[in-house]
Design a protein around this motif. Structure first.
Motif, PDB file in Angstrom:
ATOM      1  N   LEU A 197       0.869  -1.180   0.000  1.00 34.68           N
ATOM      2  CA  LEU A 197       0.000   0.000   0.000  1.00 34.68           C
ATOM      3  C   LEU A 197       0.905   1.228   0.000  1.00 34.68           C
ATOM      4  O   LEU A 197       1.656   1.451   0.938  1.00 34.68           O
ATOM      5  CB  LEU A 197      -0.907   0.003   1.230  1.00 34.68           C
ATOM      6  CG  LEU A 197      -1.656  -1.315   1.506  1.00 34.68           C
ATOM      7  CD1 LEU A 197      -2.604  -1.151   2.702  1.00 34.68           C
ATOM      8  CD2 LEU A 197      -2.440  -1.784   0.279  1.00 34.68           C
ATOM      9  N   TYR A 225      -1.507  -1.043  -4.228  1.00 26.35           N
ATOM     10  CA  TYR A 225      -2.579  -0.058  -4.171  1.00 26.35           C
ATOM     11  C   TYR A 225      -1.948   1.317  -3.968  1.00 26.35           C
ATOM     12  O   TYR A 225      -1.247   1.549  -2.985  1.00 26.35           O
ATOM     13  CB  TYR A 225      -3.562  -0.356  -3.030  1.00 26.35           C
ATOM     14  CG  TYR A 225      -4.561   0.754  -2.870  1.00 26.35           C
ATOM     15  CD1 TYR A 225      -5.592   0.919  -3.786  1.00 26.35           C
ATOM     16  CD2 TYR A 225      -4.440   1.674  -1.829  1.00 26.35           C
ATOM     17  CE1 TYR A 225      -6.489   1.972  -3.671  1.00 26.35           C
ATOM     18  CE2 TYR A 225      -5.346   2.732  -1.707  1.00 26.35           C
ATOM     19  CZ  TYR A 225      -6.359   2.871  -2.635  1.00 26.35           C
ATOM     20  OH  TYR A 225      -7.245   3.913  -2.531  1.00 26.35           O
ATOM     21  N   ARG A 227      -4.251  -2.560  -8.115  1.00 21.16           N
ATOM     22  CA  ARG A 227      -5.677  -2.636  -7.761  1.00 21.16           C
ATOM     23  C   ARG A 227      -6.220  -1.227  -7.550  1.00 21.16           C
ATOM     24  O   ARG A 227      -5.578  -0.405  -6.897  1.00 21.16           O
ATOM     25  CB  ARG A 227      -5.864  -3.433  -6.466  1.00 21.16           C
ATOM     26  CG  ARG A 227      -5.346  -4.863  -6.534  1.00 21.16           C
ATOM     27  CD  ARG A 227      -6.360  -5.785  -7.214  1.00 21.16           C
ATOM     28  NE  ARG A 227      -5.721  -6.988  -7.722  1.00 21.16           N
ATOM     29  CZ  ARG A 227      -5.567  -8.112  -7.025  1.00 21.16           C
ATOM     30  NH1 ARG A 227      -6.005  -8.195  -5.805  1.00 21.16           N
ATOM     31  NH2 ARG A 227      -4.986  -9.154  -7.577  1.00 21.16           N
ATOM     32  N   LEU A 281      -8.869  -0.329  -2.537  1.00 18.30           N
ATOM     33  CA  LEU A 281      -8.060  -0.788  -1.393  1.00 18.30           C
ATOM     34  C   LEU A 281      -8.536  -2.145  -0.860  1.00 18.30           C
ATOM     35  O   LEU A 281      -7.721  -3.034  -0.565  1.00 18.30           O
ATOM     36  CB  LEU A 281      -8.123   0.292  -0.294  1.00 18.30           C
ATOM     37  CG  LEU A 281      -7.417  -0.002   1.010  1.00 18.30           C
ATOM     38  CD1 LEU A 281      -5.944  -0.307   0.806  1.00 18.30           C
ATOM     39  CD2 LEU A 281      -7.567   1.192   1.960  1.00 18.30           C
ATOM     40  N   ALA A 307      -7.279  -4.846  -2.894  1.00 17.01           N
ATOM     41  CA  ALA A 307      -5.839  -5.058  -2.756  1.00 17.01           C
ATOM     42  C   ALA A 307      -5.514  -5.901  -1.530  1.00 17.01           C
ATOM     43  O   ALA A 307      -4.586  -6.708  -1.557  1.00 17.01           O
ATOM     44  CB  ALA A 307      -5.122  -3.706  -2.669  1.00 17.01           C
TER      45      ALA A 307
END
Ligand code: NAI
Ligand code: AKG
Length: 536
Positions: free
Chosen positions: A153, A176, A193, A196, A199
């Motif tokens: 992330l 993400y 992705r 979220l 992901a």
């Protein structure tokens, strides 16, 4: 020679001694290192005389500190995250805030990766057990990284380095990051992705590498963590607060989250009763991501150089609250910047009161350049009279305009008009506006239009703008009054809409006439308006 006080402030987290020595070697710098500045009051006292403050993450540059430091010009962060600095307030105060992106990327990515490996093989727990005289091999069975799915992330510098290492370990990497282009994701061979939840839901491991913002706060909260696969492991080496620590502690206790490796916490240092400290399957480090010799040397030297160049030459590199200006660009745009400020100052003296917009339009060669700073210069010049010249600068000009309800826009077109370069400044509300245009003749700035009328004046000294009926004798009348008061006319430019219509006279004067002289000029029959404009 101007003297600058530099405070290197911290809470037991000094910057590299090479960086400190670099600053100490500059004769005009007086450098103080104080590593006991955890408390705000101590920081306030230590900052009072500082022209520059340099911090890592231990010391906080709050609004109170910024208010106390009356001479402050620049805050340098030896690192990436600037959440220990009140950026909006620094901008309001006109203080430039710089960081050193990139200098600690590899160290942090390696640390986060090390945390993931420690977590998956329970290294700290096994280590403690061996030290405790035990040999408990079956308790410490771990999990391979190979063939597991990792969700990254925040796919910036550190996220990217982490992903590369994960790929080398045979992991499938899902990313993400709403600001990452599909092309870049393809190049990095990660599955991007858009959402979220998508992901994280199939991930075996989740690692976070983004700043803490209102948008990213508690990105991993209880609801989202419950959406993840049972046994998911979470790594946070970015910022406390990206994960809801209490929710994480609860889900670790329940066994829904299989483990967590944390370098950062919502409260640093976490108090003894912090729920997470008692949770199972966790690995902790005390915000060590950037704590390597290499990273500290790199960011310490970088920030010392950046602060030095800023104080001595006005260079702006890696600023988070204003556009960068390196020495080359500064030399290139310097003349435009100065002219922009003058145009701003000029128009502030003829614009309608309570203006609602200020527009800066560029065309020709200027329309091809990055003119962000020039526009800020125009705005600064415009705001100097109402706000005070010492209160407005290139950093806070935009925010100050917003506070006044002044809409500030800029536009650029590469096509030339009748001039190869043109800066046009429009200020007003609705249809009621003043417009001034400037150009460059052989590299020298010229005012070329006022309210759409062609004029020509070098922007220096005092300008007197007179609007009058176009009829014989007007210039003689002006000249007589100015001469009587010993005000010399250095240059004159005339224009009119139609013969016998309205004429515009622009006079460059060697001195500023007193108000009484302006009033005398206003009384000449046929004079409609007189503006006396000072350029400095
Ligand atoms: N533990 C430590 O000692 C260290 C921690 N850090 C932290 O790591 C973070 C990342 O550092 P870098 O990779 O150098 O920064 P970066 O600016 O290169 O990357 C941050 C990424 O986060 C992405 N992002 C922003 N908002 C997002 C959102 N809502 N959702 C998903 N992605 C989002 C951005 O698009 C960007 O790609 C920094 O914010 C810093 O606070 C950095 C260095 C050391
Ligand atoms: O100064 C440090 O070690 C903290 C580094 C960090 O968190 C950052 O650069 O964002």
């Amino acid at each position: 020679m101007a003297k600058f006080n530099i405070l290197i402030a911290g809470n037991n987290d000094p910057i590299s001694s090479i960086g400190i020595d670099l600053l100490k070697a500059e004769p005009s710098f007086d450098v103080t290192v104080n590593m006991n500045l955890k408390a705000e009051d101590a920081m306030v006292e230590a900052s009072r005389e500082a022209h520059a403050i340099i911090v890592r993450s231990g010391a906080k540059v709050t609004a109170k500190v910024l208010d106390a430091a009356k001479n402050l010009k620049v805050v340098g962060r030896a690192g990436v995250g600037v959440d220990n600095i009140d950026i909006p307030y620094a901008s309001k105060r006109g203080v430039v805030v710089m960081n050193t992106p990139g200098g600690n990327t590899v160290s942090t990515a390696e640390h986060a990766f090390g945390l993931m490996m420690s977590l998956s093989r329970k290294v700290p727990q096994a280590h403690a057990s061996v030290i405790g005289g035990k040999w408990e091999r079956k308790n410490f069975q771990g999990a391979e990284l190979n063939k597991k799915t990792l969700a990254v992330l925040g796919m910036g510098r550190i996220g990217t380095e982490f992903a590369k290492r994960a790929q080398a370990f045979g992991m499938t990497v899902v990313a993400y990051d709403p600001y990452l282009s599909a092309n870049r994701a393809e190049m990095l061979k990660v599955e991007l992705r858009d959402n979220l939840d998508d992901a994280v839901k199939d991930a075996d491991f989740i690692t976070m590498h983004m700043p803490l913002t209102p948008e990213t706060k508690h990105m991993l909260n209880e609801t989202r963590l419950r959406l993840c696969k049972k046994g998911v492991r979470v790594i946070n080496c970015a910022r406390g607060g990206l994960v809801d620590d209490n929710a994480l502690a609860k889900l670790l206790e329940e066994g829904h989250v299989g483990g967590a490796a944390l370098d950062v916490y919502e409260v640093e240092p976490p108090p003894a009763d912090y729920a997470l400290l008692k949770a199972p399957n966790v690995v902790f480090t005390p915000h060590l991501g950037a704590s390597t010799e290499e990273a500290q040397e790199s960011v310490g030297i970088e920030i010392a150089e950046q602060v030095k160049e800023n104080l001595l030459h006005g260079t702006v590199v890696n600023a988070v609250n204003m556009p960068n200006v390196d020495p080359k660009t500064l030399a290139e745009i310097g003349p435009f910047l100065r002219f922009g400020e003058i145009l701003g100052r000029l128009i502030s003296q003829i614009a309608p009161q309570r203006a609602e917009f200020l527009r800066v339009n560029y065309s020709g060669n200027l329309g091809k350049m990055d003119t962000t700073l020039v526009s800020r210069g125009v705005l600064k010049g415009y705001l100097e009279r109402p706000i005070g010249a010492d209160q407005v600068n290139l950093i806070n000009a935009v925010g100050t305009a917003e506070n006044l309800g002044l809409r500030f826009t800029e536009s650029r077109v590469p096509e030339p008009t009748e001039f190869s370069d043109l800066i046009e400044v429009e200020v007003g509300s609705g249809e009621n506006k003043a417009v001034i245009s400037g150009s460059f003749f052989g590299g020298d700035p010229r005012i070329v239009k006022i309210n759409g009328r062609r004029v020509e004046a070098t922007p220096e000294g005092t300008l007197l703008l007179l609007e009058n009926d176009d009829r014989p004798g007007m210039i003689g009348a002006y000249g007589t009054i100015l001469g009587k008061h010993q005000v010399n006319i250095a240059n004159m430019s005339l224009s009119r809409n139609v013969e016998g219509g309205t004429a515009l006279t622009l006079l460059t004067l060697d001195s500023t006439p007193p108000q009484a002289v302006i009033q005398e000029l206003e009384k000449i029959p046929g004079v409609k308006r007189v503006y006396c404009m000072e350029l400095e």
